[in-house]
Motif scaffolding. Structure first.
Motif, PDB file in Angstrom:
ATOM      1  N   TRP A   1       0.822  -1.209   0.000  1.00 39.12           N
ATOM      2  CA  TRP A   1       0.000   0.000   0.000  1.00 39.12           C
ATOM      3  C   TRP A   1       0.857   1.260   0.000  1.00 39.12           C
ATOM      4  O   TRP A   1       2.029   1.217   0.299  1.00 39.12           O
ATOM      5  CB  TRP A   1      -0.971   0.001   1.171  1.00 39.12           C
ATOM      6  N   ARG A   2       0.207   2.345  -0.410  1.00 43.63           N
ATOM      7  CA  ARG A   2       0.886   3.636  -0.450  1.00 43.63           C
ATOM      8  C   ARG A   2       0.039   4.657   0.291  1.00 43.63           C
ATOM      9  O   ARG A   2      -1.155   4.825   0.012  1.00 43.63           O
ATOM     10  CB  ARG A   2       1.130   4.090  -1.891  1.00 43.63           C
ATOM     11  N   SER A   3       0.655   5.348   1.225  1.00 45.14           N
ATOM     12  CA  SER A   3      -0.059   6.324   2.041  1.00 45.14           C
ATOM     13  C   SER A   3      -0.355   7.595   1.257  1.00 45.14           C
ATOM     14  O   SER A   3       0.113   7.777   0.131  1.00 45.14           O
ATOM     15  CB  SER A   3       0.768   6.667   3.282  1.00 45.14           C
ATOM     16  N   ALA A   4      -1.111   8.488   1.867  1.00 44.09           N
ATOM     17  CA  ALA A   4      -1.469   9.746   1.219  1.00 44.09           C
ATOM     18  C   ALA A   4      -0.234  10.595   0.919  1.00 44.09           C
ATOM     19  O   ALA A   4      -0.208  11.342  -0.052  1.00 44.09           O
ATOM     20  CB  ALA A   4      -2.446  10.530   2.099  1.00 44.09           C
ATOM     21  N   SER A   5       0.796  10.463   1.744  1.00 45.20           N
ATOM     22  CA  SER A   5       2.023  11.238   1.526  1.00 45.20           C
ATOM     23  C   SER A   5       2.946  10.596   0.506  1.00 45.20           C
ATOM     24  O   SER A   5       4.002  11.151   0.187  1.00 45.20           O
ATOM     25  CB  SER A   5       2.773  11.408   2.857  1.00 45.20           C
ATOM     26  N   GLY A   6       2.567   9.407  -0.004  1.00 40.86           N
ATOM     27  CA  GLY A   6       3.344   8.758  -1.046  1.00 40.86           C
ATOM     28  C   GLY A   6       4.294   7.685  -0.577  1.00 40.86           C
ATOM     29  O   GLY A   6       5.067   7.150  -1.380  1.00 40.86           O
ATOM     30  N   GLN A   7       4.259   7.333   0.716  1.00 42.02           N
ATOM     31  CA  GLN A   7       5.161   6.318   1.245  1.00 42.02           C
ATOM     32  C   GLN A   7       4.625   4.919   0.970  1.00 42.02           C
ATOM     33  O   GLN A   7       3.476   4.603   1.300  1.00 42.02           O
ATOM     34  CB  GLN A   7       5.337   6.504   2.747  1.00 42.02           C
ATOM     35  N   ALA A   8       5.450   4.064   0.359  1.00 44.28           N
ATOM     36  CA  ALA A   8       5.060   2.680   0.112  1.00 44.28           C
ATOM     37  C   ALA A   8       5.331   1.841   1.350  1.00 44.28           C
ATOM     38  O   ALA A   8       6.317   2.053   2.066  1.00 44.28           O
ATOM     39  CB  ALA A   8       5.819   2.115  -1.078  1.00 44.28           C
TER      40      ALA A   8
ATOM     41  N   ARG B   1      -9.944 -10.508  12.844  1.00 43.05           N
ATOM     42  CA  ARG B   1     -10.749 -11.616  12.331  1.00 43.05           C
ATOM     43  C   ARG B   1     -10.120 -12.307  11.123  1.00 43.05           C
ATOM     44  O   ARG B   1     -10.762 -13.135  10.490  1.00 43.05           O
ATOM     45  CB  ARG B   1     -12.146 -11.113  11.933  1.00 43.05           C
ATOM     46  N   GLY B   2      -8.894 -11.951  10.803  1.00 42.20           N
ATOM     47  CA  GLY B   2      -8.210 -12.628   9.713  1.00 42.20           C
ATOM     48  C   GLY B   2      -8.579 -12.164   8.321  1.00 42.20           C
ATOM     49  O   GLY B   2      -8.200 -12.803   7.341  1.00 42.20           O
ATOM     50  N   MET B   3      -9.310 -11.061   8.195  1.00 43.33           N
ATOM     51  CA  MET B   3      -9.655 -10.541   6.875  1.00 43.33           C
ATOM     52  C   MET B   3      -8.394 -10.085   6.151  1.00 43.33           C
ATOM     53  O   MET B   3      -7.453  -9.592   6.752  1.00 43.33           O
ATOM     54  CB  MET B   3     -10.630  -9.368   7.016  1.00 43.33           C
ATOM     55  N   ARG B   4      -8.380 -10.255   4.835  1.00 41.55           N
ATOM     56  CA  ARG B   4      -7.236  -9.813   4.043  1.00 41.55           C
ATOM     57  C   ARG B   4      -7.142  -8.283   4.049  1.00 41.55           C
ATOM     58  O   ARG B   4      -8.076  -7.597   3.647  1.00 41.55           O
ATOM     59  CB  ARG B   4      -7.352 -10.322   2.607  1.00 41.55           C
ATOM     60  N   LEU B   5      -6.006  -7.778   4.455  1.00 45.92           N
ATOM     61  CA  LEU B   5      -5.803  -6.331   4.464  1.00 45.92           C
ATOM     62  C   LEU B   5      -5.670  -5.776   3.054  1.00 45.92           C
ATOM     63  O   LEU B   5      -5.878  -4.580   2.833  1.00 45.92           O
ATOM     64  CB  LEU B   5      -4.571  -5.973   5.297  1.00 45.92           C
ATOM     65  N   SER B   6      -5.334  -6.627   2.089  1.00 48.22           N
ATOM     66  CA  SER B   6      -5.267  -6.167   0.702  1.00 48.22           C
ATOM     67  C   SER B   6      -6.650  -5.839   0.149  1.00 48.22           C
ATOM     68  O   SER B   6      -6.769  -5.243  -0.916  1.00 48.22           O
ATOM     69  CB  SER B   6      -4.582  -7.206  -0.183  1.00 48.22           C
ATOM     70  N   HIS B   7      -7.716  -6.218   0.881  1.00 46.66           N
ATOM     71  CA  HIS B   7      -9.082  -5.842   0.514  1.00 46.66           C
ATOM     72  C   HIS B   7      -9.498  -4.554   1.215  1.00 46.66           C
ATOM     73  O   HIS B   7     -10.634  -4.108   1.051  1.00 46.66           O
ATOM     74  CB  HIS B   7     -10.070  -6.949   0.887  1.00 46.66           C
ATOM     75  N   GLY B   8      -8.600  -3.985   2.001  1.00 44.46           N
ATOM     76  CA  GLY B   8      -8.941  -2.817   2.807  1.00 44.46           C
ATOM     77  C   GLY B   8      -8.814  -1.502   2.056  1.00 44.46           C
ATOM     78  O   GLY B   8      -8.908  -1.451   0.827  1.00 44.46           O
ATOM     79  N   PHE B   9      -8.567  -0.434   2.785  1.00 44.62           N
ATOM     80  CA  PHE B   9      -8.486   0.895   2.184  1.00 44.62           C
ATOM     81  C   PHE B   9      -7.470   1.730   2.956  1.00 44.62           C
ATOM     82  O   PHE B   9      -7.156   1.452   4.121  1.00 44.62           O
ATOM     83  CB  PHE B   9      -9.850   1.580   2.152  1.00 44.62           C
ATOM     84  N   VAL B  10      -6.957   2.762   2.288  1.00 46.90           N
ATOM     85  CA  VAL B  10      -5.951   3.633   2.883  1.00 46.90           C
ATOM     86  C   VAL B  10      -6.569   4.992   3.149  1.00 46.90           C
ATOM     87  O   VAL B  10      -7.197   5.590   2.276  1.00 46.90           O
ATOM     88  CB  VAL B  10      -4.732   3.779   1.951  1.00 46.90           C
ATOM     89  N   ARG B  11      -6.385   5.458   4.375  1.00 50.02           N
ATOM     90  CA  ARG B  11      -6.809   6.794   4.759  1.00 50.02           C
ATOM     91  C   ARG B  11      -5.628   7.479   5.417  1.00 50.02           C
ATOM     92  O   ARG B  11      -5.127   7.012   6.446  1.00 50.02           O
ATOM     93  CB  ARG B  11      -8.003   6.755   5.728  1.00 50.02           C
ATOM     94  N   GLY B  12      -5.179   8.568   4.825  1.00 42.23           N
ATOM     95  CA  GLY B  12      -4.027   9.262   5.391  1.00 42.23           C
ATOM     96  C   GLY B  12      -2.794   8.380   5.356  1.00 42.23           C
ATOM     97  O   GLY B  12      -2.384   7.895   4.308  1.00 42.23           O
ATOM     98  N   GLU B  13      -2.214   8.143   6.528  1.00 38.63           N
ATOM     99  CA  GLU B  13      -0.992   7.349   6.641  1.00 38.63           C
ATOM    100  C   GLU B  13      -1.263   5.972   7.230  1.00 38.63           C
ATOM    101  O   GLU B  13      -0.340   5.327   7.748  1.00 38.63           O
ATOM    102  CB  GLU B  13       0.022   8.091   7.513  1.00 38.63           C
TER     103      GLU B  13
END
Length: 217
Positions: free
Chosen positions: A36-43, A53-65
């Motif tokens: 993932w890449r944050s709002a400031s551009g950091q990978a 609960r073991g959900m895949r974080l790759s299905h999540g979303f990025v907010r800010g940092e």
């Protein structure tokens, strides 16, 4: 890169394929991670399972940092510590709530993720520009056979008969798959880029055909 991913840098994605405020699945060998890449551009790179609960974080979303789980919204920093739990807004999450993270280096148009403890930096690809990435259902050995050439210590392959400046950066994905990053001389014109893309697609089909032939009894 070689299939042994211990203490190695793996080229998991092109920088251009990871815009700010986005998350995507990537692989280090057989292991899936959340890139993932944050709002400031950091990978950043995190394990692909939320501790809750073991959900895949790759299905999540990025907010800010922060990277948030899509299930209950638990938020994680680049360092892996939990920043907040929406169901308990007044709670400061304990340090024990964390996701595993991986070292990340971004250079020459690639996002490199380290597994284990790499002792050096990723190889430099000076003078080369990343064009695109393809996933081949073939091993590195099959791609080498199709290309009539071998990868070097950095995982770079210069196929026989390819235009000058064209090479592939290979990354083993396990399960008989290989991620092929196509690179070209940074001065290449549009027509050369189109030709290189077509060459890579033809090479992938040839390697996949060889892989099927090799799997036949």
């Amino acid at each position: 890169m070689p299939s042994d991913t211990t203490d190695r840098w793996m080229p998991v994605a092109l920088s251009a394929d990871l815009p700010a405020r986005t998350v995507m699945p990537a692989r280090i060998g057989a292991e899936t991670i959340a890139l993932w890449r944050s709002a400031s551009g950091q990978a950043a790179a995190s394990a692909d399972r939320c501790p809750h609960r073991g959900m895949r974080l790759s299905h999540g979303f990025v907010r800010g940092e922060a990277l948030s789980c899509i299930y209950h919204g638990w938020r994680y920093a680049k360092a892996g510590n939990c920043l907040g739990i929406p169901a308990h807004p007044g709670l400061t999450p304990p340090e024990t709530i964390r996701v595993a993270t991986f070292p990340v280096v971004e250079q020459d148009g690639f996002v490199w993720v380290g597994k284990g403890a790499p002792q050096s930096q990723p190889p430099r690809l000076e003078g080369l520009s990343p064009l695109r990435s393809l996933t081949a259902t073939a091993t590195i050995a099959a791609i080498e056979a199709a290309a009539g050439a071998s990868t070097d210590a950095d995982g770079l392959l210069k196929p026989a008969g390819a235009a000058d400046g064209l090479c592939l950066l290979l990354s083993d994905q396990a399960d008989g798959q290989t991620l092929m990053h196509v690179l070209l001389d940074h001065r290449a014109k549009s027509r050369e880029r189109i030709a290189a893309s077509r060459f890579a697609e033809t090479l992938r089909r040839r390697a996949e055909a060889l892989a099927v032939e090799g799997a036949r009894p």
